[in-house]
Design an enzyme around this catalytic site. Structure first.
Site, PDB file in Angstrom:
ATOM      1  CD  GLU A 282      39.634  43.428  29.254  1.00 21.19           C
ATOM      2  OE1 GLU A 282      40.832  44.097  28.777  1.00 21.19           O
ATOM      3  OE2 GLU A 282      38.609  43.566  27.813  1.00 21.19           O
ATOM      4  NE  ARG A 285      49.586  43.354  38.540  1.00 22.84           N
ATOM      5  CZ  ARG A 285      51.229  43.065  38.222  1.00 22.84           C
ATOM      6  NH1 ARG A 285      51.181  42.671  39.234  1.00 22.84           N
ATOM      7  NH2 ARG A 285      50.877  43.003  36.604  1.00 22.84           N
ATOM      8  NE  ARG A 321      53.849  39.690  39.725  1.00 20.67           N
ATOM      9  CZ  ARG A 321      54.790  40.701  40.709  1.00 20.67           C
ATOM     10  NH1 ARG A 321      55.018  40.715  41.819  1.00 20.67           N
ATOM     11  NH2 ARG A 321      54.962  41.757  40.285  1.00 20.67           N
ATOM     12  CB  CYS A 351      70.464  24.320  39.931  1.00 23.29           C
ATOM     13  SG  CYS A 351      69.777  22.321  40.639  1.00 23.29           S
ATOM     14  CD  GLU A 352      68.185  28.064  35.708  1.00 25.84           C
ATOM     15  OE1 GLU A 352      68.993  29.500  35.588  1.00 25.84           O
ATOM     16  OE2 GLU A 352      67.742  27.282  35.054  1.00 25.84           O
ATOM     17  CE1 TYR A 379      48.422  38.182  35.775  1.00 25.58           C
ATOM     18  CE2 TYR A 379      48.766  40.521  37.033  1.00 25.58           C
ATOM     19  CZ  TYR A 379      48.287  39.287  35.422  1.00 25.58           C
ATOM     20  OH  TYR A 379      47.262  39.740  35.312  1.00 25.58           O
TER      21      TYR A 379
HETATM   22  C1  LIG Z   1      46.306  40.772  32.149  1.00 19.42           C
HETATM   23  C2  LIG Z   1      45.288  41.437  31.422  1.00 19.42           C
HETATM   24  C3  LIG Z   1      44.631  42.474  32.395  1.00 19.42           C
HETATM   25  C4  LIG Z   1      44.577  42.181  33.814  1.00 19.42           C
HETATM   26  O1  LIG Z   1      45.398  43.148  33.833  1.00 19.42           O
HETATM   27  P1  LIG Z   1      45.578  43.265  35.174  1.00 19.42           P
HETATM   28  O2  LIG Z   1      47.387  44.051  35.231  1.00 19.42           O
HETATM   29  O3  LIG Z   1      46.290  42.364  36.638  1.00 19.42           O
HETATM   30  O4  LIG Z   1      44.864  44.559  36.127  1.00 19.42           O
HETATM   31  C5  LIG Z   1      43.406  43.038  31.515  1.00 19.42           C
HETATM   32  N1  LIG Z   1      42.818  42.902  30.273  1.00 19.42           N
HETATM   33  C6  LIG Z   1      43.961  42.398  29.052  1.00 19.42           C
HETATM   34  C7  LIG Z   1      43.517  42.272  28.064  1.00 19.42           C
HETATM   35  C8  LIG Z   1      45.407  41.709  29.811  1.00 19.42           C
HETATM   36  O5  LIG Z   1      46.652  40.840  28.816  1.00 19.42           O
END
Ligand SMILES: *Cc1c(COP(=O)(O)O)cnc(C)c1O
Length: 423
Positions: A282, A285, A321, A351-352, A379
């Site tokens: 998954e 980034r 970020r 304004c922060e 992100y």
């Molecule tokens: C956010 C997330 C990702 C992706 O994470 P990266 O650091 O962007 O690769 C994968 N799986 C789950 C469950 C997440 O919450």
């Protein structure tokens, strides 16, 4: 004029005749055409990042599910869909985006600790690949929703391997005391319960320990623990179709040296050697972070007694970020100047005091100059907001010498078009 070499952050960024360019398109042309601040993505960099993952998985039955929350623009999703990606979603909204972008429902995994009934029903009707469940009550809810619809839900439990990913605490998710996943000790009982339901089909197991990982060791340790659990399940007669090892691979923002896809995956593949299940991943980034930048213009230069400020037109609402995690993003002047660099606090108009994008950046700037804030593909836009009633940025994608507007800048009118005053 001598130009310092570019930091090796965004692979398709180079110095051209008109200053910085992404692929073959000058950033100054993008600003002239679409204004600033604007997120700019490179299709070639997205594609290269994809191949960095899949080339390391050749010969292994594997599915790479892009984590949509990193960057959910339809054009980005569509680039990955065309490459054959699956998708990791965390909401019904993200599922709708994936389908609108041409992604396949049967390659979608649904993560997240708080799925609503409506989201479960939406995903069941769409026929997603798997629900990654994170608690016992979530199992009960999904079973009830599937029963109401007369459907069967494919499920995995996201287990919490209690390993420390050694990353920022806000992006650690696999420690024992955070809200994600089910404890290893509880997993077996949950699988038994799921196995007894005719509305649930056990499909896999999932694990995701954190983000911006620069070392595969913690994830390899987690994978070994997951394998142990898979083998325990097997002894109980519970067989899985897939093992999902999450995302989390880090990228280079400044001087980090993240592993390549191959180096990150090698110990994970070794931990799963001989297992017949499909492997799922998954990544978010690492697929988009260094395929994008945020283009911003200097509004004012404001010298101070101890600090010089460069006030730019991008702010914490556009790129959260730095304010949120104290994250570092490399910055480059789009058109280099001959004047000696000056150390600036790069700040937005909000304004922060927390509205900064970078501290002590040595840049040669004049009012009106453009700055490229690098590594902003992940992100960035997805965490942006309308704070201070600021319309969100335009987004464009470069593809060779072509430039595509993939989301126009939000108009001010649209920001309150649906609000109502009292009668
Ligand atoms: C956010 C997330 C990702 C992706 O994470 P990266 O650091 O962007 O690769 C994968 N799986 C789950 C469950 C997440 O919450």
């Amino acid at each position: 004029m001598s130009v310092a070499p570019l930091p090796h952050v965004i692979p398709t960024l180079s110095q051209g005749a008109a200053g910085l360019q992404l692929e073959q398109v000058a950033l100054s042309d993008i600003a002239a055409q679409f204004g600033s601040p604007t997120y700019v993505y490179s299709r070639a960099a997205l594609t290269a990042a994809w191949h960095n993952w899949v080339s390391a998985l050749e010969g292994r039955n594997a599915l790479v599910c892009y984590a949509v929350k990193a960057n959910s623009n339809l054009a980005v999703l569509n680039v990955f869909a065309r490459l054959g990606a699956g998708f990791d979603i965390v909401s019904g909204g993200e599922l709708a985006r994936v389908l609108a972008a041409g992604g396949r429902a049967d390659r979608v995994v649904f993560s997240g600790v708080g799925k609503s009934r409506a989201e479960m029903a939406q995903a069941l009707r769409a026929g997603i690949h798997c629900f990654n469940l994170e608690s016992a009550p979530e199992l009960d809810r999904l079973e009830a929703v599937a029963a109401e619809l007369g459907l069967q839900a494919a499920i995995a439990f996201r287990v919490n391997p209690a390993v420390d990913p050694k990353t920022h605490p806000y992006i650690s998710t696999g420690l024992r005391d955070n809200k994600f996943g089910v404890a290893f000790e509880d997993a077996l009982a949950l699988y038994r319960k799921a196995a007894a339901s005719k509305h649930l089909r056990i499909s896999g197991i999932a694990c995701h320990i954190g983000s911006q990982l620069l070392d595969p060791a913690p994830m390899a340790e987690a994978a070994a623990k997951v394998r142990g659990l898979v083998e325990q399940l097997e002894r109980e007669g519970i067989h899985l179709d897939h093992i999902d090892l999450g995302g989390g691979l880090g990228i280079r923002y400044s001087d980090e040296v993240p592993p390549t896809g191959r180096d990150y995956l090698a110990p994970l593949l070794a931990a799963m050697a001989g297992r017949p299940e499909q492997l799922c991943f998954e990544p978010g980034r690492s697929l988009v972070g260094n395929a994008g930048l945020l283009l911003t213009r200097v509004e004012f230069l404001k010298p101070g007694a101890t600090k010089n400020f460069a006030i730019v037109d991008a702010a914490m609402n556009d790129l959260a970020r730095p304010a949120l995690y104290d994250a570092y993003h490399e910055m480059l002047a789009v058109q280099p100047r001959d004047t000696p660099p000056v150390s600036y606090e790069i700040v937005g108009p909000i304004c922060e005091s927390g509205d900064f994008l970078g501290h002590e950046r040595a840049l040669s700037l004049a009012e009106g100059d453009l700055i490229a804030i690098l590594s902003a593909g992940a992100y960035g836009m997805t965490m942006s907001s309308n704070y201070n009633t600021r319309g969100r940025c335009a987004e464009v994608m470069v593809d060779g010498d072509q430039l595509h507007l993939i989301r126009p800048r939000e108009s001010i009118d649209s920001l309150f078009a649906t609000e109502r005053v009292l009668p």
